[in-house]
Scaffold this active site. Structure first.
Site, PDB file in Angstrom:
ATOM      1  N   HIS A  74       0.795  -0.868  -0.020  1.00  0.00           N
ATOM      2  CA  HIS A  74      -0.136  -0.040  -0.251  1.00  0.00           C
ATOM      3  C   HIS A  74       1.116   1.425  -0.100  1.00  0.00           C
ATOM      4  O   HIS A  74       0.503   2.071  -0.868  1.00  0.00           O
ATOM      5  CB  HIS A  74      -0.969  -0.521   1.464  1.00  0.00           C
ATOM      6  CG  HIS A  74      -1.804   1.057   1.657  1.00  0.00           C
ATOM      7  ND1 HIS A  74      -1.199   2.224   2.591  1.00  0.00           N
ATOM      8  CD2 HIS A  74      -2.399   1.836   0.932  1.00  0.00           C
ATOM      9  CE1 HIS A  74      -2.724   3.648   2.248  1.00  0.00           C
ATOM     10  NE2 HIS A  74      -3.136   2.823   1.173  1.00  0.00           N
ATOM     11  N   GLU A  77       2.444   1.939  -3.297  1.00  0.00           N
ATOM     12  CA  GLU A  77       0.936   1.971  -4.482  1.00  0.00           C
ATOM     13  C   GLU A  77       0.745   3.645  -4.254  1.00  0.00           C
ATOM     14  O   GLU A  77       0.725   4.226  -5.434  1.00  0.00           O
ATOM     15  CB  GLU A  77      -0.859   1.515  -3.932  1.00  0.00           C
ATOM     16  CG  GLU A  77      -2.030   2.248  -4.299  1.00  0.00           C
ATOM     17  CD  GLU A  77      -2.791   2.643  -3.781  1.00  0.00           C
ATOM     18  OE1 GLU A  77      -3.393   4.122  -3.455  1.00  0.00           O
ATOM     19  OE2 GLU A  77      -2.819   1.782  -2.716  1.00  0.00           O
ATOM     20  N   HIS A  78       1.261   4.587  -2.928  1.00  0.00           N
ATOM     21  CA  HIS A  78       1.110   6.426  -2.808  1.00  0.00           C
ATOM     22  C   HIS A  78       2.558   6.548  -3.273  1.00  0.00           C
ATOM     23  O   HIS A  78       2.037   7.997  -4.563  1.00  0.00           O
ATOM     24  CB  HIS A  78       1.294   6.362  -1.438  1.00  0.00           C
ATOM     25  CG  HIS A  78      -0.022   6.291  -1.191  1.00  0.00           C
ATOM     26  ND1 HIS A  78      -1.109   7.470  -0.187  1.00  0.00           N
ATOM     27  CD2 HIS A  78      -1.437   5.217  -0.732  1.00  0.00           C
ATOM     28  CE1 HIS A  78      -1.999   6.986   0.594  1.00  0.00           C
ATOM     29  NE2 HIS A  78      -2.381   5.614   0.023  1.00  0.00           N
ATOM     30  N   GLU A 154      -4.347   8.192   6.859  1.00  0.00           N
ATOM     31  CA  GLU A 154      -5.373   7.030   6.714  1.00  0.00           C
ATOM     32  C   GLU A 154      -5.396   6.264   7.628  1.00  0.00           C
ATOM     33  O   GLU A 154      -6.380   6.158   7.464  1.00  0.00           O
ATOM     34  CB  GLU A 154      -4.909   6.518   5.110  1.00  0.00           C
ATOM     35  CG  GLU A 154      -5.784   6.026   4.313  1.00  0.00           C
ATOM     36  CD  GLU A 154      -5.251   5.776   2.851  1.00  0.00           C
ATOM     37  OE1 GLU A 154      -5.455   4.117   2.693  1.00  0.00           O
ATOM     38  OE2 GLU A 154      -4.033   5.728   2.402  1.00  0.00           O
TER      39      GLU A 154
END
Length: 449
Positions: A74, A77-78, A154
């Site tokens: 994740h 991905e950012h 997040e």
């Protein structure tokens, strides 16, 4: 689906292999090319559309991380949107937005997807930008620190959403410390110390050509898409020596699940969030079509048994539904409800009673017909969108190893019998159930259960 092997001409140099997979009357012409590197390109040509959805799918997700790496997929991905050797972060977003397009990405437990949707005339731009960011991002140290802060926010935001948190709690109740039981985002404890070097290593080890599927659907020409992809990847780390595509993730050995357990996250909320469920079936299980019908009947819509009993007749919850999650080697089946804390016992009692009733006596012929109609209708209606069509191509290749034609899929649903659904219900709904709760409770409140 046809073989994924690489053909080589007499001279010894690898060449791309292209095949037509289907020319479906309910869809467009689907073609598949395997590049010499092992990277696959699938397209569905739909001339009536004026847009194209383009996606790069990587067969890497959170379950591929070790414990200390939790959240790396994740995090990566950012970071891939933060800049490449050709473009900065602003250029990546502004080039697509300047033509009215949109781009985004998401990470799951078994794969990661980067996608763009643009007008058909802007597809060359989308291919160049998306291939650039996936293949050649720089992962600059300052960007790692910036995105670390974003991801921690997040995670904090997720913790403030008990309706989301309870699903992760349920996965942990079933899978325990197995990667399928972990948060896709990682936790503050794993994300905070993660270094650029660790993320860079994950990137280069995992993002290889054989693990990647590129899919596009809309008004396009397959040969042109393949040519543009090859141009965009030339000279990047994905422009590699000949290799065969990676096989889809194995279903063996099956994931070991924990014994049925109750997990409670005490939180002062106005509403309690509960999930009752059990281990399900994997995504290649032949009973998956029967499961879709059973799920529709139990809690898949406003006409479902649980919705009618708990919301419509008794007014105990605003949201109540059932769902099935399927992985290569495991799965989940569960019922979610959000209700006032004082109504939790009644909601759980009604849910357990309904599950036991269906396990013992099955569903009716009328429910079977309605459940099959829901499955077929939702699938076909989804074909109206290029994004859904693009996802279908990629998932068929990446997760199933084949692309089932639309007519065949509808026929498989039609072939589900009452005996099929009732046998599955007796097996699945008779299993010991785990319970996850987020709300103003402690473990002792559910100890007797």
């Amino acid at each position: 689906m046809t073989s994924s092997g690489i053909a080589r001409p007499a001279g010894g140099a690898a060449r791309a292999v292209t095949r037509t997979l289907s020319d479906d009357p309910l869809g467009g012409t689907v073609r598949r090319t395997v590049l010499p590197s092992g990277l696959r390109v699938l397209t569905e040509a739909i001339p009536a559309m004026r847009s194209v959805s383009f996606g790069i799918w990587v067969a890497v997700g959170s379950r591929d991380e070790t414990g200390p790496q939790a959240g790396a997929a994740h995090f990566l991905e950012h970071l891939l949107f933060k800049g490449t050797n050709k473009r900065g972060a602003l250029e990546i977003s502004s080039e697509i937005e300047a033509v009215g397009g949109e781009t985004n990405a998401f990470t799951t437990k078994e794969y990661t997807c980067y996608y763009a949707r643009v007008l058909d005339e802007d597809l060359p731009l989308a291919i160049d930008v998306m291939c650039d960011l996936v293949a050649d991002s720089v992962l600059a140290a300052p960007d790692v620190e910036t995105e670390r802060g974003v991801i921690l926010e997040e995670i904090a935001m997720h913790d403030d959403e008990p309706g989301d948190e309870v699903h992760d709690l349920f996965a942990r109740a079933v899978y325990g410390d197995h990667p399928l039981g972990r948060l896709i985002s990682g936790t503050e404890e794993t994300v905070t110390p993660m270094t650029r070097r660790q993320i860079q290593s994950f990137y280069r080890r995992r993002y290889t050509a054989p693990q990647i599927v590129i899919a596009a659907a809309g008004n396009l020409d397959h040969a042109a898409v393949v040519k543009l992809v090859r141009q965009a990847l030339r000279g990047t780390p994905l422009d590699t020596d000949p290799a065969s595509p990676a096989p889809h993730r194995s279903a063996t050995p099956a994931v070991r699940t924990r014994p049925a357990a109750t997990v409670v996250e005490p939180k002062e909320t106005e509403q309690a969030h509960v999930i009752l469920g059990c281990p399900g079936i994997d995504r290649l299980d032949e009973r998956r079509f029967a499961l879709g019908v059973l799920n529709n009947v139990l809690g898949g819509g406003m006409s479902s048994r649980l919705f009618q009993e708990i919301r419509e007749q008794r007014g105990l919850a605003y949201s109540v539904y059932s769902y099935a999650s399927q992985y290569a080697d495991s799965g989940l089946f569960a019922v979610y409800a959000g209700c006032a804390p004082g109504k939790v016992d009644e909601v759980l009692d009604l849910t357990r009673a309904e599950l036991a009733r269906v396990a013992a006596t099955g569903i009716t012929e009328a429910e079977l017909a309605r459940g099959k109609g829901m499955s077929k209708g939702s699938f076909v209606l989804g074909l109206e969108d290029t994004g859904s069509r693009m996802s279908r191509l990629a998932k068929g290749e990446l997760l199933y190893g084949n692309l089932m034609p639309v007519d065949e899929l509808l026929a498989r649903v039609d072939a589900v019998t009452l005996d099929d659904v009732n046998a599955l219900a007796a097996d699945l709904l008779g299993r010991p159930m785990s319970l996850a709760v987020v709300g103003p409770f402690d473990e002792s409140a559910f100890a007797a259960r």
